[in-house]
Design an enzyme around this catalytic site. Sequence first.
Site, mmCIF file in Angstrom:
data_model
loop_
_atom_site.group_PDB
_atom_site.id
_atom_site.type_symbol
_atom_site.label_atom_id
_atom_site.label_comp_id
_atom_site.label_asym_id
_atom_site.label_seq_id
_atom_site.Cartn_x
_atom_site.Cartn_y
_atom_site.Cartn_z
ATOM 1 N N ASP A 464 0.857 -1.194 0.000
ATOM 2 C CA ASP A 464 0.000 0.000 0.000
ATOM 3 C C ASP A 464 0.889 1.237 0.000
ATOM 4 O O ASP A 464 1.516 1.574 1.003
ATOM 5 C CB ASP A 464 -0.902 -0.010 1.231
ATOM 6 C CG ASP A 464 -1.944 1.104 1.172
ATOM 7 O OD1 ASP A 464 -1.901 1.915 0.231
ATOM 8 O OD2 ASP A 464 -2.793 1.146 2.069
ATOM 9 N N ASP A 727 -11.695 12.680 -8.460
ATOM 10 C CA ASP A 727 -11.033 11.724 -7.576
ATOM 11 C C ASP A 727 -11.411 11.896 -6.106
ATOM 12 O O ASP A 727 -10.778 11.302 -5.231
ATOM 13 C CB ASP A 727 -9.507 11.836 -7.735
ATOM 14 C CG ASP A 727 -9.008 13.264 -7.508
ATOM 15 O OD1 ASP A 727 -9.854 14.160 -7.362
ATOM 16 O OD2 ASP A 727 -7.786 13.459 -7.486
ATOM 17 N N GLU A 1012 -45.780 61.342 -20.554
ATOM 18 C CA GLU A 1012 -45.634 62.206 -19.378
ATOM 19 C C GLU A 1012 -44.555 61.651 -18.444
ATOM 20 O O GLU A 1012 -43.715 62.386 -17.914
ATOM 21 C CB GLU A 1012 -46.975 62.306 -18.638
ATOM 22 C CG GLU A 1012 -48.063 63.052 -19.398
ATOM 23 C CD GLU A 1012 -47.914 64.565 -19.266
ATOM 24 O OE1 GLU A 1012 -46.906 65.031 -18.706
ATOM 25 O OE2 GLU A 1012 -48.818 65.290 -19.748
ATOM 26 N N ASP A 1032 -48.275 68.811 -15.504
ATOM 27 C CA ASP A 1032 -49.723 69.024 -15.525
ATOM 28 C C ASP A 1032 -50.484 67.698 -15.564
ATOM 29 O O ASP A 1032 -51.678 67.665 -15.787
ATOM 30 C CB ASP A 1032 -50.129 69.903 -16.707
ATOM 31 C CG ASP A 1032 -49.765 69.260 -18.038
ATOM 32 O OD1 ASP A 1032 -49.166 68.158 -18.027
ATOM 33 O OD2 ASP A 1032 -50.077 69.848 -19.093
ATOM 34 N N ASP A 1085 -45.757 73.406 -23.375
ATOM 35 C CA ASP A 1085 -46.764 72.775 -24.217
ATOM 36 C C ASP A 1085 -46.574 73.188 -25.673
ATOM 37 O O ASP A 1085 -46.655 72.370 -26.588
ATOM 38 C CB ASP A 1085 -48.155 73.141 -23.717
ATOM 39 C CG ASP A 1085 -49.244 72.399 -24.477
ATOM 40 O OD1 ASP A 1085 -49.355 71.173 -24.281
ATOM 41 O OD2 ASP A 1085 -49.952 73.049 -25.264
ATOM 42 N N HIS A 1237 -46.922 56.213 -57.178
ATOM 43 C CA HIS A 1237 -46.035 55.221 -57.783
ATOM 44 C C HIS A 1237 -44.827 54.931 -56.891
ATOM 45 O O HIS A 1237 -44.342 53.797 -56.823
ATOM 46 C CB HIS A 1237 -45.556 55.707 -59.154
ATOM 47 C CG HIS A 1237 -44.648 54.733 -59.839
ATOM 48 N ND1 HIS A 1237 -45.096 53.561 -60.428
ATOM 49 C CD2 HIS A 1237 -43.302 54.737 -60.005
ATOM 50 C CE1 HIS A 1237 -44.076 52.903 -60.928
ATOM 51 N NE2 HIS A 1237 -42.962 53.589 -60.690
ATOM 52 N N HIS A 1241 -45.315 51.347 -56.855
ATOM 53 C CA HIS A 1241 -44.624 50.947 -58.084
ATOM 54 C C HIS A 1241 -45.552 50.184 -59.027
ATOM 55 O O HIS A 1241 -45.181 49.146 -59.577
ATOM 56 C CB HIS A 1241 -43.379 50.113 -57.746
ATOM 57 C CG HIS A 1241 -42.353 50.870 -56.976
ATOM 58 N ND1 HIS A 1241 -41.486 51.764 -57.553
ATOM 59 C CD2 HIS A 1241 -42.076 50.881 -55.637
ATOM 60 C CE1 HIS A 1241 -40.711 52.293 -56.630
ATOM 61 N NE2 HIS A 1241 -41.055 51.776 -55.452
ATOM 62 N N ASP A 1291 -47.580 27.040 -55.736
ATOM 63 C CA ASP A 1291 -46.199 26.549 -55.746
ATOM 64 C C ASP A 1291 -45.390 27.336 -54.727
ATOM 65 O O ASP A 1291 -45.794 28.430 -54.301
ATOM 66 C CB ASP A 1291 -45.589 26.713 -57.148
ATOM 67 C CG ASP A 1291 -44.328 25.851 -57.308
ATOM 68 O OD1 ASP A 1291 -44.059 25.038 -56.392
ATOM 69 O OD2 ASP A 1291 -43.636 25.990 -58.318
ATOM 70 N N ASP A 1343 -47.587 21.107 -58.597
ATOM 71 C CA ASP A 1343 -46.663 20.116 -59.133
ATOM 72 C C ASP A 1343 -46.674 18.885 -58.235
ATOM 73 O O ASP A 1343 -47.519 18.743 -57.358
ATOM 74 C CB ASP A 1343 -45.264 20.713 -59.287
ATOM 75 C CG ASP A 1343 -44.679 21.178 -57.953
ATOM 76 O OD1 ASP A 1343 -45.150 20.695 -56.915
ATOM 77 O OD2 ASP A 1343 -43.773 22.030 -57.965
#
EC number: 3.4.23.-
Length: 1506
Positions: A464, A727, A1012, A1032, A1085, A1237, A1241, A1291, A1343
Site C-alpha cells: 500500500d 477523484d 408624461e 400638468d 406645451d 407610384h 410601383h 407553388d 406540381d
Amino acid sequence: MAKQGSKEKKGYPELKEVIKATCKIRVGPGKETLTEGNCLWALKTIDFIFEDLKTEPWTITKMYTVWDRLKGLTPEETSKREFASLQATLACIMCSQMGMKPETVQAAKGIISMKEGLHENKEAKGEKVEQLYPNLEKHREVYPIVNLQAGGRSWKAVESVVFQQLQTVAMQHGLVSEDFERQLAYYATTWTSKDILEVLAMMPGNRAQKELIQGKLNEEAERWVRQNPPGPNVLTVDQIMGVGQTNQQASQANMDQARQICLQWVITALRSVRHMSHRPGNPMLVKQKNTESYEDFIARLLEAIDAEPVTDPIKTYLKVTLSYTNASTDCQKQMDRTLGTRVQQATVEEKMQACRDVGSEGFKMQLLAQALRPQGKAGQKGVNQKCYNCGKPGHLARQCRQGIICHHCGKRGHMQKDCRQKKQQGKQQEGATCGAVRAPYVVTEAPPKIEIKVGTRWKKLLVDTGADKTIVTSHDMSGIPKGRIILQGIGGIIEGEKWEQVHLQYKDKIIRGTIVVLATSPVEVLGRDNMRELGIGLIMANLEEKKIPSTRVRLKEGCKGPHIAQWPLTQEKLEGLKEIVDRLEKEGKVGRAPPHWTCNTPIFCIKKKSGKWRMLIDFRELNKQTEDLAEAQLGLPHPGGLQRKKHVTILDIGDAYFTIPLYEPYRQYTCFTMLSPNNLGPCVRYYWKVLPQGWKLSPAVYQFTMQKILRGWIEEHPMIQFGIYMDDIYIGSDLGLEEHRGIVNELASYIAQYGFMLPEDKRQEGYPAKWLGFELHPEKWKFQKHTLPEITEGPITLNKLQKLVGDLVWRQSLIGKSIPNILKLMEGDRALQSERYIESIHVREWEACRQKLKEMEGNYYDEEKDIYGQLDWGNKAIEYIVFQEKGKPLWVNVVHSIKNLSQAQQIIKAAQKLTQEVIIRTGKIPWILLPGREEDWILELQMGNINWMPSFWSCYKGSVRWKKRNVIAEVVPGPTYYTDGGKKNGRGSLGYITSTGEKFRIHEEGTNQQLELRAIEEACKQGPEKMNIVTDSRYAYEFMLRNWDEEVIRNPIQARIMELVHNKEKIGVHWVPGHKGIPQNEEIDRYISEIFLAKEGRGILQKRAEDAGYDLICPQEISIPAGQVKRIAIDLKINLKKDQWAMIGTKSSFANKGVFVQGGIIDSGYQGTIQVVIYNSNNKEVVIPQGRKFAQLILMPLIHEELEPWGETRKTERGEQGFGSTGMYWIENIPLAEEEHNKWHQDAVSLHLEFGIPRTAAEDIVQQCDVCQENKMPSTLRGSNKRGIDHWQVDYTHYEDKIILVWVETNSGLIYAERVKGETGQEFRVQTMKWYAMFAPKSLQSDNGPAFVAESTQLLMKYLGIEHTTGIPWNPQSQALVERTHQTLKNTLEKLIPMFNAFESALAGTLITLNIKRKGGLGTSPMDIFIFNKEQQRIQQQSKSKQEKIRFCYYRTRKRGHPGEWQGPTQVLWGGDGAIVVKDRGTDRYLVIANKDVKFIPPPKEIQKE
C-alpha cells in the site's frame, strides 16, 4: 395392388405441403432432420398395417384414429425400433397437418401425447375424434375446468386450437415475450396447475430460457416454503404445482388458490427471464466474434453467467449449453469433429481443449491438409483422431496418459474447473507482465500482496503506497520496542506498539526496519517506510483491460491527428523531461512509438517551487481534432443538497488518470518526441497508454469509467449516501461507527482490485471534513476559506480584480449579496494589466460581503421537510434564500438585473433559476415566496407581462427597494423642470424647459401617460441632486408621491424613475392644471407641440450657423467605376417642418475631383431613408472611404402659390378649354401619380386609369423610376394550362433565405402569398385552410412536390371538396401562370422592401400592389375581376334556385302495375332522386309518384286581365 401402385406413384399428393413441413423437424439435438423418404415409409407402413383405412383420405380424423390403434399395439408385433420410428414420424406428420412447428421429434411426440394421452375420459376412447373433440377445428371454449349443470366441476382437456395459437405466439414473438405472457394469462385463468406447466414445457423456445424459467419457479417455491411454514390450512408446493393430483382433483374449487398462485409464479418467471434477456450483460447475448479466440469468448461468457442471479445448477447448464451454441461456426465444427455426439454434454475445459488452436495459422493449414487428404475407408475409427494434449494421433486428450492439462494455470493433473487459482481470477504471479503494457511489476494480485519475513515468521502483507507505516497483527517480539504510537487512518484514531530494528526479508533482500503491531487491524500492510528499503515499487497504472474497460474515443471526420514539430528546449529542461519520461516508461504509462506513427504533440516542462520538474503537454491541436464525449457529470455536488449523517468519510483516489487505460486505436495520436541534445543521436518518440493530463477527454473518460466500476457497489449499499466528483469520494451514513468503517474498508478493497489506491494521508474520517472546497460539520457546512482578502482604495489591475471577484462568486451560495459597483468597475479595457481605481463605495460593498461570509453557515437537507425559496430585491440584483426552517438556510444566491426586463419579469427569472437549483440538488419542487401582494402578481400574469409562475407560491411583504423620503410636495432649493408629454399633431413628443433656460424635446411613440412619465425620467436624468419637477399630469404627480414600499412595479418606465429618484438627494414634485394661463406650462406645451426639424441616424453632422448645409456622412467604403452612377443609402431619416423642403447638393471638394451629386429633392413631410445619387465623371474608378463628408443637405423655405386660369384674354394654340389638348387639368395629378407610384410601383396602365393622366405621361413616370428600371421583368409568357373561375395554381418560391407559398387564381390573376417556415406537408395544409377560408376555391393545380402529393394533403383536399390535380415539376406548360407570378411577385417585392421594416409587411404591400393597384386593359384590377366573378356566381345561384324552386308536371298513377290516365298539370311539392310528391285534387291526398310516371312542364304563364 393396383391401388397401392397408384398410391406409390402419386406419392400422397394431398400431403405434399405437410411432408415438406415435416422435413424441417430435427431428429435430435444436431442438425439432422426428417426426410421425405421417412415420411413416405411411415405412410406406406400404416396403409399396409391398417388396410381398412387405406382408401380413406389422410385427414386429421384418420391420423388420430391411426394414433389410437398404434397405441393399442404391442412392440412384439413389429420390431421395437421400427415401431418407435413409425410412431414418432406419425406424430411429426400430425403436428404439421395441424399447422404446428415443433423443433424436434421429441417435442412433436410430447404435443400429440398432451392432446390425446392426457385425457381421462376413458368412455370416449372408442368414439370418433370428431365426437371426442367437437371443437377441434373451431373452438368455442378455452377453459378445461367447466361447471356442470348438476353442480360441481369437471375437467376438459386443453383444446388444440388454443395450444396451436399459444405455440404460434411463442414461435413468432418468443417464449418470454409480453405477447406470449398476455395470451397465457388469458387462456390459463381456470387451467389446472398441471395444464399450465405442461403447456409451458411443450412450447417451442430456447432451452436455456426454459432452464432459467424452471430455476425461477424453483426460487418461487423456495421463497414460499420460507414464508409459509407447514400448517393445516397452508398450501404445499406440491399442491400449487399439481404434483400427484389427477386432473379431476385439481379442477375442484378448493384448488382455485393453488392454480392462481401457480399462474402467478409462471408469469413472474417469464418476466424475470425477459428482463434478464434485455440486459447488456445477458449471457445468451454473449456470442463469439469472428476474430476472437475461443478462450476469450469463454472468459466473457463465464463472467456474464457468474453475474446472473440464478442457482448453481442453472449456471452449470448455461455454461455447458452456451459454450457450444454461442460459439463461432469454426469452433462448433471443431468441437463436433473432436467430441462427437457428446459435444452438448462435454465440459467447458474439454471444449477449450478442442478449440484452443482454432483461428491460428496451424489450424488453417490443418484444415487445408484435411480437405486435400484422400478419404479413408469406412470403419476405421480413431485413425484421424489427434490428442491436443500431447499431439499424438490415435486418442483424444481425455484419454492421454500424460494427464490432462489445466488451461488456467498450465499445470497437468487437473482441469480448469478444479484449479485452485480459479477463484483468484485475474491474479498473476510475481514477475508476470500486464497484458496491456507488458511492463514488470512487483505483484499483480488484487489487492496486491507479497510474502515478507517479519522477524522469524513469513507473512503476506498488502503493498500500500498510501500507508506510511508497516502494520502487522502479531509479532514474535524480535527487535527493539519503542512504546505506544497513535495512528490515524481508515479505522479512525487507534493505538499500537512500535518496534524498531526488526528483521525484514523479501526474496534475497534483508533489512532492519520499523513495524507497528496492531492486533485489531483488518489487514497487514507493508508501508512506504520499508518498501523503498526493500526495493519494492507498486505501479499505479493497472492497464489490464479485462478489469478496467476502455472508453472508445476517435478523431473527427477527416482529421489525421496533430503534426506539430517539437520546439527546441534547453539542456536543463531536456534532462528534467528525460527523468520524468524514463519513470513513466518504467511504470508502463508511456511506451516507445513505432516509426509509422507520425503524429506529434509538443512537450515542455516547468520547475515547481519544490525544485522538481513538471512535464506539460500542448494538447491544443489534438483537442481540436478529437470528437467530444457527452458530459458525464453536469456540475459540482453541493453540500446544501446533502442529508445530515452521523458519520462521514472523505477518500481521495491517487493517480486517478494514470490508472485508466487509453483506448488502444487512439494511442497513435498522442505521440511526443524527446529531443537529443545537439542532435548527437536520434530522437526518441513515445505515446501515452493511460489518460494524459491536459487532454480534453481525460475527465469524461475517467468519470464514465468510475461510473461503470462503482455502479454495482453503490446499488449493493443503498443505506449509505455516496458522492463522487473526479477523484474525491464522499461517504455518509447513519450506521454504527464500526459498520460505517467496514463499508469504507470494503470500498477501499473493492476499487483496489482495479488498481485504484486510496492514499492514507488523504483520507478524512469524521467531522470536520474538507470536500470540494467545502468544510462539512455535523450540523452545518462552510467554505474551507472563511474569509475574503481585504481591498483598499487605490489602483488595481484587471487581472487581480478578476481573481478577487472569482473568489467571491464561488462563495455566493453563502454570501448572497450583489456587488454592482465592483462589477461595473470591470467594464472597459480588457487588457489584464489595465488599471482600475478602487473607491470607497467599492470598499464598502466588499466589506459587506466579507462580513456576510464570516456570519453565514449552510445547513443540510432534510427529505422529510418541505423546501422554501424566498426572493427579495438587493442592490441592482435579486437575492434569494433556500431554507427548510427559518434562520437555517441551505444556501443563498444572487441574480443580477437583466436589461429590458421589468422588475416582475426579473423576479420570475430568478424564481426559475431557484426552482432549477432546488430540483437538481434535492429532487423536490420548492415553495416560492414572492415579494409583494398576490393580486398584483395575478394581475401581472393576466396582463401578459409574465408568462410563467411557480407551481407552488405565495407572497410576503418584501424589503423596501426604493425609498420615497426624498420626494416631497414642497419647493426645494434648486432649478425647476417644467415637463410635458403627449400626442402632439399626431406624433408623440416629450420634453422639458428649465428655470435656467435649458430646453429638451424628442419625438417618441407611446401613450399620453407613458410620454408624461418619460418627460419626468429625462428631467431626472439631466437634473442635479436637488431639483423641482412641475407637471400638468395628475397621473404622474400621484405616482411620484405614491407609497412605494407596497408598490409592485407595473412598467419599466416607473422602475427607471424610481431608481433615478432613489439616487437624488431631494426632489420637489408639483402639479399645475393644464391650459390655465400658467406661462411656463404653456411654453413647454407649445415647445413640444411644434413640428421641429428632427433627425434619426448618424449620417448627418451639425452645422455652424454660417454654413449653407448639413454635411452627410458616407456609411461605408464605396467604389464607383468610371462613368457610372451609384445610389448610396445613408443612415439618416429626417422630419422637416411644414414650411421647409430640402435639397441634396455636391460638396465643392468633390466637384473639383469630378464627382457630382445628381440632384435630390426632399419634400416637406417626407420621413423615409435619405439616398444620395453620385456620378463619377472621371475615366478611372473613385473610392469614397467610410466616414467621409461627401454631400450636403440644404434647407429651403417652402413657397406655395395657387394656380389660376390665364383668363379669357389669353390665347393658346393647344386648345380651347385651357391648358393641354385634352381640355383637362391633368398636369395637377402628375405629382400625385408620382407619389403613388413611389409607394406601390404600379404599372403605367394603372396610373393612367386612376389619375386620369395621359398614357405617355404615366409611362414616363414608370421609366423615370430607378427601382422599376432596375427590376424590370421580361415580357415573354411561357406556356399555359387550364384557366377558369375559382381554379388556382400553387407553388413554393424562394426570396433570399425566405420561403413563400404563392397561390394565383387563373381567371383573374389574383395572388395570395404567405411566408412559411418550410416546405413541409403540415405547413402547406395549415396554409390551405387559411386560403380556403378566404377565397372558397373549387379546384387547384400543383406540381408533384412531396408536400402537395402527401396522403394527408389529398385527404384534406377531398374533405374540403377541392378538385386537386398535379402537373410535372419544372415543366412550363404545367405551371406557367404560377411560375410567371413568382417573377412578378419577387420583382415587386424587391421594390417595396426598402420601404418597410418587416418582411411580412413588404409582402402584404406587394399583394396590394399586384391585386389592387395593377389595372388591366379594361381598367380592372385582379381584385375587381375576382369580386365580379364571385358576385356573378351568387346572382346565378340565386336565379337558379328560384327557377328550381317551383315546378309543374303531369303524372299518372298505377293500379296493379298498370298505368292510368295522365292527370294535371299540378305543382310539385317535393322532388327527390327517384320520385316526387304531388297533391291529388280529386281525393285531396298526397301521392308519391315515381319519376317514370311524371312529365315535367314549364310553369304556366299568368293570364293578364284586361
